[in-house]
Design a protein around this motif. Structure first.
Motif, PDB file in Angstrom:
ATOM      1  N   GLN A  40       0.837  -1.207   0.000  1.00  0.00           N
ATOM      2  CA  GLN A  40       0.000   0.000   0.000  1.00  0.00           C
ATOM      3  C   GLN A  40       0.870   1.254   0.000  1.00  0.00           C
ATOM      4  O   GLN A  40       0.602   2.192  -0.745  1.00  0.00           O
ATOM      5  CB  GLN A  40      -0.953   0.025   1.197  1.00  0.00           C
ATOM      6  CG  GLN A  40      -1.863   1.245   1.173  1.00  0.00           C
ATOM      7  CD  GLN A  40      -2.930   1.214   2.240  1.00  0.00           C
ATOM      8  OE1 GLN A  40      -3.186   0.204   2.878  1.00  0.00           O
ATOM      9  NE2 GLN A  40      -3.569   2.352   2.437  1.00  0.00           N
ATOM     10  N   ILE A  41       1.916   1.265   0.810  1.00  0.00           N
ATOM     11  CA  ILE A  41       2.827   2.410   0.818  1.00  0.00           C
ATOM     12  C   ILE A  41       3.461   2.571  -0.558  1.00  0.00           C
ATOM     13  O   ILE A  41       3.541   3.678  -1.096  1.00  0.00           O
ATOM     14  CB  ILE A  41       3.922   2.244   1.909  1.00  0.00           C
ATOM     15  CG1 ILE A  41       3.300   2.130   3.314  1.00  0.00           C
ATOM     16  CG2 ILE A  41       4.945   3.382   1.835  1.00  0.00           C
ATOM     17  CD1 ILE A  41       2.553   3.359   3.794  1.00  0.00           C
ATOM     18  N   THR A  42       3.886   1.470  -1.135  1.00  0.00           N
ATOM     19  CA  THR A  42       4.505   1.497  -2.466  1.00  0.00           C
ATOM     20  C   THR A  42       3.545   2.081  -3.505  1.00  0.00           C
ATOM     21  O   THR A  42       3.930   2.943  -4.302  1.00  0.00           O
ATOM     22  CB  THR A  42       4.929   0.068  -2.888  1.00  0.00           C
ATOM     23  OG1 THR A  42       5.856  -0.425  -1.923  1.00  0.00           O
ATOM     24  CG2 THR A  42       5.569   0.067  -4.253  1.00  0.00           C
ATOM     25  N   ARG A  43       2.306   1.635  -3.477  1.00  0.00           N
ATOM     26  CA  ARG A  43       1.328   2.120  -4.474  1.00  0.00           C
ATOM     27  C   ARG A  43       0.979   3.585  -4.258  1.00  0.00           C
ATOM     28  O   ARG A  43       0.783   4.326  -5.218  1.00  0.00           O
ATOM     29  CB  ARG A  43       0.085   1.242  -4.448  1.00  0.00           C
ATOM     30  CG  ARG A  43       0.348  -0.159  -4.986  1.00  0.00           C
ATOM     31  CD  ARG A  43      -0.917  -0.973  -5.039  1.00  0.00           C
ATOM     32  NE  ARG A  43      -1.613  -0.857  -3.754  1.00  0.00           N
ATOM     33  CZ  ARG A  43      -2.186  -1.850  -3.118  1.00  0.00           C
ATOM     34  NH1 ARG A  43      -2.170  -3.053  -3.612  1.00  0.00           N
ATOM     35  NH2 ARG A  43      -2.798  -1.656  -1.970  1.00  0.00           N
ATOM     36  N   ASN A  50      -5.698   5.718  -4.845  1.00  0.00           N
ATOM     37  CA  ASN A  50      -6.280   6.844  -4.127  1.00  0.00           C
ATOM     38  C   ASN A  50      -6.583   6.338  -2.725  1.00  0.00           C
ATOM     39  O   ASN A  50      -7.614   5.750  -2.473  1.00  0.00           O
ATOM     40  CB  ASN A  50      -7.548   7.305  -4.845  1.00  0.00           C
ATOM     41  CG  ASN A  50      -8.148   8.543  -4.233  1.00  0.00           C
ATOM     42  OD1 ASN A  50      -7.632   9.078  -3.260  1.00  0.00           O
ATOM     43  ND2 ASN A  50      -9.256   8.990  -4.790  1.00  0.00           N
ATOM     44  N   THR A  51      -5.647   6.552  -1.814  1.00  0.00           N
ATOM     45  CA  THR A  51      -5.779   6.017  -0.469  1.00  0.00           C
ATOM     46  C   THR A  51      -6.846   6.771   0.309  1.00  0.00           C
ATOM     47  O   THR A  51      -7.219   7.889  -0.044  1.00  0.00           O
ATOM     48  CB  THR A  51      -4.421   6.051   0.264  1.00  0.00           C
ATOM     49  OG1 THR A  51      -4.505   5.228   1.424  1.00  0.00           O
ATOM     50  CG2 THR A  51      -4.009   7.456   0.623  1.00  0.00           C
ATOM     51  N   SER A  52      -7.317   6.167   1.368  1.00  0.00           N
ATOM     52  CA  SER A  52      -8.354   6.804   2.183  1.00  0.00           C
ATOM     53  C   SER A  52      -7.760   7.946   3.002  1.00  0.00           C
ATOM     54  O   SER A  52      -6.554   7.991   3.273  1.00  0.00           O
ATOM     55  CB  SER A  52      -8.997   5.783   3.124  1.00  0.00           C
ATOM     56  OG  SER A  52      -8.115   5.432   4.165  1.00  0.00           O
ATOM     57  N   VAL A  53      -8.631   8.832   3.402  1.00  0.00           N
ATOM     58  CA  VAL A  53      -8.216   9.953   4.248  1.00  0.00           C
ATOM     59  C   VAL A  53      -7.683   9.421   5.575  1.00  0.00           C
ATOM     60  O   VAL A  53      -6.666   9.907   6.079  1.00  0.00           O
ATOM     61  CB  VAL A  53      -9.392  10.932   4.472  1.00  0.00           C
ATOM     62  CG1 VAL A  53      -9.028  11.994   5.503  1.00  0.00           C
ATOM     63  CG2 VAL A  53      -9.808  11.574   3.168  1.00  0.00           C
TER      64      VAL A  53
END
Length: 77
Positions: A40-43, A50-53
């Motif tokens: 997730q950090i990589t993406r 589009n990561t969550s707030v």
């Protein structure tokens, strides 16, 4: 996804990587600190998700920067 949205995601990713490196953290260390998968950090850093707030808030907390400072001056091009 609009091109302008993709540009924003890339900028967020670049800022995240820069902030992480300033703290001398690896992606793996940051992922552990915020309890997410390293992928997730990589993406996020690559600007492909589009990561969550809430995730972004946990990440900026771990990096000891406010989310408002992190997102400051982020504009659509």
């Amino acid at each position: 996804m609009k091109d302008s949205d993709q540009i924003i995601l890339k900028k967020i990713g670049e800022r995240l990587q820069e902030a992480r490196l300033q703290k001398n953290l690896t992606q793996k260390e940051l992922a552990f600190m915020v309890d997410v998968e390293i992928s997730q950090i990589t993406r996020i850093e690559r600007g492909v998700i589009n990561t969550s707030v809430l995730s972004l808030m946990r990440i900026t907390d771990a990096l000891e920067i406010s989310i408002s400072d992190f997102l400051k001056d982020l504009e659509k091009s």
